[in-house]
Write a protein that holds these residues in place. Sequence first.
Motif, short mmCIF file in Angstrom:
data_model
loop_
_atom_site.label_atom_id
_atom_site.label_comp_id
_atom_site.label_asym_id
_atom_site.label_seq_id
_atom_site.Cartn_x
_atom_site.Cartn_y
_atom_site.Cartn_z
N PHE A 46 -46.75 1.87 -15.69
CA PHE A 46 -47.67 1.77 -14.55
C PHE A 46 -48.92 2.63 -14.76
CE2 PHE A 46 -43.76 0.48 -12.11
CZ PHE A 46 -44.20 -0.80 -11.82
N THR A 47 -48.77 3.72 -15.50
CA THR A 47 -49.94 4.54 -15.84
C THR A 47 -50.87 3.78 -16.77
OG1 THR A 47 -48.67 6.58 -15.59
CG2 THR A 47 -50.70 6.71 -16.86
N VAL A 48 -50.31 3.12 -17.78
CA VAL A 48 -51.13 2.33 -18.71
C VAL A 48 -51.89 1.24 -17.96
CG1 VAL A 48 -51.05 0.71 -20.65
CG2 VAL A 48 -49.67 2.80 -20.72
N LEU A 49 -51.18 0.50 -17.11
CA LEU A 49 -51.83 -0.57 -16.35
C LEU A 49 -52.93 -0.01 -15.46
CD1 LEU A 49 -48.67 -2.67 -15.35
CD2 LEU A 49 -50.32 -3.15 -17.18
N LEU A 196 -48.03 5.45 -25.98
CA LEU A 196 -46.98 5.93 -26.87
C LEU A 196 -45.73 6.33 -26.09
CD1 LEU A 196 -49.05 8.16 -29.35
CD2 LEU A 196 -48.15 5.86 -29.74
N CYS A 197 -45.91 6.95 -24.94
CA CYS A 197 -44.77 7.32 -24.09
C CYS A 197 -43.99 6.09 -23.66
CB CYS A 197 -45.28 8.10 -22.87
SG CYS A 197 -44.04 8.40 -21.61
N THR A 198 -44.72 5.06 -23.26
CA THR A 198 -44.07 3.82 -22.81
C THR A 198 -43.30 3.14 -23.93
OG1 THR A 198 -45.86 3.51 -21.19
CG2 THR A 198 -44.49 1.59 -21.69
N LEU A 199 -43.92 3.05 -25.10
CA LEU A 199 -43.26 2.39 -26.24
C LEU A 199 -42.05 3.18 -26.72
CD1 LEU A 199 -46.41 1.26 -28.29
CD2 LEU A 199 -44.93 -0.16 -26.85
N ALA A 200 -42.17 4.50 -26.74
CA ALA A 200 -41.08 5.34 -27.25
C ALA A 200 -39.86 5.31 -26.35
CB ALA A 200 -41.56 6.78 -27.44
N THR A 201 -40.07 5.20 -25.05
CA THR A 201 -38.95 5.25 -24.11
C THR A 201 -38.37 3.88 -23.77
OG1 THR A 201 -40.53 5.29 -22.26
CG2 THR A 201 -39.69 7.41 -23.05
N LEU A 202 -39.03 2.80 -24.19
CA LEU A 202 -38.53 1.46 -23.86
C LEU A 202 -37.11 1.23 -24.39
CD1 LEU A 202 -38.73 -1.40 -22.80
CD2 LEU A 202 -40.03 -2.02 -24.87
#
Length: 307
Positions: A46-49, A196-202
């Motif tokens: 949601f931060t990225v969006l 990077l945070c989103t991809l790493a935690t997916l």
Amino acid sequence: MPLHLTHGGAVGLMVAVTLMWGTAGMVTRHLEGAHSFEITFWRGLFTVLSLCAILPLWRGPKVFRALLAGGRELWISGLCWAVMFTAFMVALTLASTASVLVTMSLGPLLTALAARLFIGHRLPARTWLAIVVAGLGIGWMYGAQLLGGAGGSLLGTLVALCVPLAGAANWTVVQHAQARGQRIDLVPAVLIGAVLCTLATLPLAMPFRASAHDLGLLAFLGLFQLAIPCVLSVLCASVLKAPEVALLALLEVIFGIALAWLGANERPAPSVLTGGAMVIGALLFNELLALRGRRTTVADQAVPGAH
């Protein structure tokens, strides 16, 4: 879309930023089914969006071109932001809001130590004194958790320590780049960190357990607790002196603990209040003396915090 702030306007805006940052603990306590890495993933997404919508309106399309032209240091800075974003949310699921926020408030002092160790800047005596007192406060808080058998709380507090450590590393990278005449734009670095945070935690977030209620709260965190205050803090840092930013940022600890207490019935432990008072007192002492001085030393400077 330029925005010109007066000094008073920047102070008021920074207070609002710390209030928005301080909502994380309270909101997280009202989640129903989302677990630690899932919480981090959804907030990151949601931060990225949100940033992808906000940044072109503020900086124009050139903000995305800066991602390709920024060089290695920009991406290292983005990695530091990713560590900060991830460690903060994971820590909140393991420890009390007060423990996490007090630990994170060590950022300015760890940044000063990084300046001494990696860049060779001399630290004033007031900063060394603040580091010793804050260290005693953190030691008291950690020791009470360890002796009290609060293993999960201690783990969460240690995870929270990754936030100011990553912040100090981020500052060091920015200073090295500036010394070579390269200016790192923190706005695209924050966007890189969120991605990077989103991809790493997916992979760690599945299987998803978040309810519609959870997603609404996590969308709030992504937009109002992270994306918007990130942008506003960069604006404030362009007007305020570094000690002013550091002093005002301490309000997040007060707001965060108070909101979690009033809004989620999370009463801080006595050891956290005692250790936290020592840490905050040391920071107030250091930054007030820096503000009264004729000039701010390099060790007093720091990139705006965001988590």
